[in-house]
Motif scaffolding. Sequence first.
Motif, mmCIF file in Angstrom:
data_model
loop_
_atom_site.group_PDB
_atom_site.id
_atom_site.type_symbol
_atom_site.label_atom_id
_atom_site.label_comp_id
_atom_site.label_asym_id
_atom_site.label_seq_id
_atom_site.Cartn_x
_atom_site.Cartn_y
_atom_site.Cartn_z
ATOM 1 N N LEU A 1 -8.778 3.081 -2.024
ATOM 2 C CA LEU A 1 -9.017 4.256 -1.175
ATOM 3 C C LEU A 1 -10.508 4.494 -0.964
ATOM 4 N N ARG A 2 -11.300 4.351 -2.031
ATOM 5 C CA ARG A 2 -12.754 4.529 -1.899
ATOM 6 C C ARG A 2 -13.338 3.493 -0.946
ATOM 7 N N ALA A 3 -12.855 2.258 -1.028
ATOM 8 C CA ALA A 3 -13.349 1.207 -0.130
ATOM 9 C C ALA A 3 -13.006 1.534 1.320
ATOM 10 N N LEU A 4 -11.803 2.040 1.552
ATOM 11 C CA LEU A 4 -11.423 2.439 2.909
ATOM 12 C C LEU A 4 -12.287 3.590 3.404
ATOM 13 N N GLU A 5 -12.565 4.562 2.529
ATOM 14 C CA GLU A 5 -13.433 5.688 2.905
ATOM 15 C C GLU A 5 -14.832 5.196 3.242
ATOM 16 N N ASP A 6 -15.344 4.249 2.452
ATOM 17 C CA ASP A 6 -16.674 3.685 2.720
ATOM 18 C C ASP A 6 -16.702 2.970 4.066
ATOM 19 N N LEU A 7 -15.661 2.195 4.355
ATOM 20 C CA LEU A 7 -15.588 1.494 5.643
ATOM 21 C C LEU A 7 -15.507 2.473 6.804
ATOM 22 N N THR A 8 -14.731 3.531 6.618
ATOM 23 C CA THR A 8 -14.602 4.548 7.664
ATOM 24 C C THR A 8 -15.945 5.225 7.904
ATOM 25 N N ALA A 9 -16.637 5.575 6.845
ATOM 26 C CA ALA A 9 -17.954 6.210 6.977
ATOM 27 C C ALA A 9 -18.938 5.271 7.660
ATOM 28 N N LEU A 10 -18.906 4.004 7.292
ATOM 29 C CA LEU A 10 -19.789 3.018 7.914
ATOM 30 C C LEU A 10 -19.495 2.889 9.401
ATOM 31 N N ALA A 11 -18.226 2.852 9.759
ATOM 32 C CA ALA A 11 -17.851 2.740 11.172
ATOM 33 C C ALA A 11 -18.306 3.973 11.944
ATOM 34 N N GLU B 1 -2.073 2.420 -15.567
ATOM 35 C CA GLU B 1 -3.452 2.918 -15.459
ATOM 36 C C GLU B 1 -4.281 1.976 -14.606
ATOM 37 N N GLU B 2 -4.096 0.670 -14.806
ATOM 38 C CA GLU B 2 -4.815 -0.328 -14.011
ATOM 39 C C GLU B 2 -4.430 -0.217 -12.534
ATOM 40 N N GLY B 3 -3.154 0.028 -12.266
ATOM 41 C CA GLY B 3 -2.686 0.186 -10.896
ATOM 42 C C GLY B 3 -3.276 1.418 -10.236
ATOM 43 N N ARG B 4 -3.333 2.518 -10.973
ATOM 44 C CA ARG B 4 -3.936 3.749 -10.432
ATOM 45 C C ARG B 4 -5.425 3.531 -10.144
ATOM 46 N N ALA B 5 -6.110 2.832 -11.036
ATOM 47 C CA ALA B 5 -7.535 2.557 -10.830
ATOM 48 C C ALA B 5 -7.734 1.659 -9.608
ATOM 49 N N ALA B 6 -6.903 0.644 -9.466
ATOM 50 C CA ALA B 6 -7.017 -0.257 -8.310
ATOM 51 C C ALA B 6 -6.722 0.481 -7.012
ATOM 52 N N TYR B 7 -5.723 1.359 -7.026
ATOM 53 C CA TYR B 7 -5.383 2.131 -5.833
ATOM 54 C C TYR B 7 -6.541 3.071 -5.481
ATOM 55 N N SER B 8 -7.113 3.737 -6.464
ATOM 56 C CA SER B 8 -8.257 4.620 -6.213
ATOM 57 C C SER B 8 -9.447 3.849 -5.663
ATOM 58 N N ALA B 9 -9.696 2.672 -6.206
ATOM 59 C CA ALA B 9 -10.801 1.841 -5.711
ATOM 60 C C ALA B 9 -10.539 1.409 -4.272
ATOM 61 N N MET C 1 0.822 -1.195 0.000
ATOM 62 C CA MET C 1 0.000 0.000 0.000
ATOM 63 C C MET C 1 0.866 1.260 0.000
ATOM 64 N N LYS C 2 1.952 1.263 0.803
ATOM 65 C CA LYS C 2 2.830 2.435 0.837
ATOM 66 C C LYS C 2 3.453 2.693 -0.519
ATOM 67 N N VAL C 3 3.840 1.643 -1.199
ATOM 68 C CA VAL C 3 4.473 1.793 -2.509
ATOM 69 C C VAL C 3 3.483 2.396 -3.496
ATOM 70 N N ALA C 4 2.274 1.876 -3.535
ATOM 71 C CA ALA C 4 1.260 2.409 -4.436
ATOM 72 C C ALA C 4 0.927 3.854 -4.081
ATOM 73 N N ALA C 5 0.841 4.152 -2.796
ATOM 74 C CA ALA C 5 0.541 5.519 -2.364
ATOM 75 C C ALA C 5 1.632 6.479 -2.824
ATOM 76 N N PHE C 6 2.884 6.075 -2.686
ATOM 77 C CA PHE C 6 3.982 6.937 -3.122
ATOM 78 C C PHE C 6 3.954 7.114 -4.638
ATOM 79 N N LEU C 7 3.795 6.010 -5.361
ATOM 80 C CA LEU C 7 3.810 6.077 -6.819
ATOM 81 C C LEU C 7 2.595 6.825 -7.378
ATOM 82 N N ALA C 8 1.501 6.860 -6.637
ATOM 83 C CA ALA C 8 0.316 7.588 -7.089
ATOM 84 C C ALA C 8 0.583 9.088 -7.180
#
Length: 92
Positions: A71-81, A61-69, A1-8
Amino acid sequence: MKVAAFLAGCDEAEFGTVAAQTSTSASVLSKAATALEDAGYVRVRKGHVGRRPRTWLCLTEEGRAAYSAHLRALEDLTALARTSTGATLEDS
């Protein structure tokens, strides 16, 4: 995750820079880069700077899309919590 976050945050980064900025050892980063490349999320480019070999990494491009997805999943989980517990941003 850190690697993808940095590369994003960049178009491409040299292997040593990614390792240093993510506090990841070269051996762990090498294995992660290989796994991410095999999954189609990272492109690995090899070359030389002068006589020294270098490796650069970038998200596909696929990696950026997967990383964005992810992050959205984490945001959804945070909102649900927060909804489930009644927590607010001020409580964080």
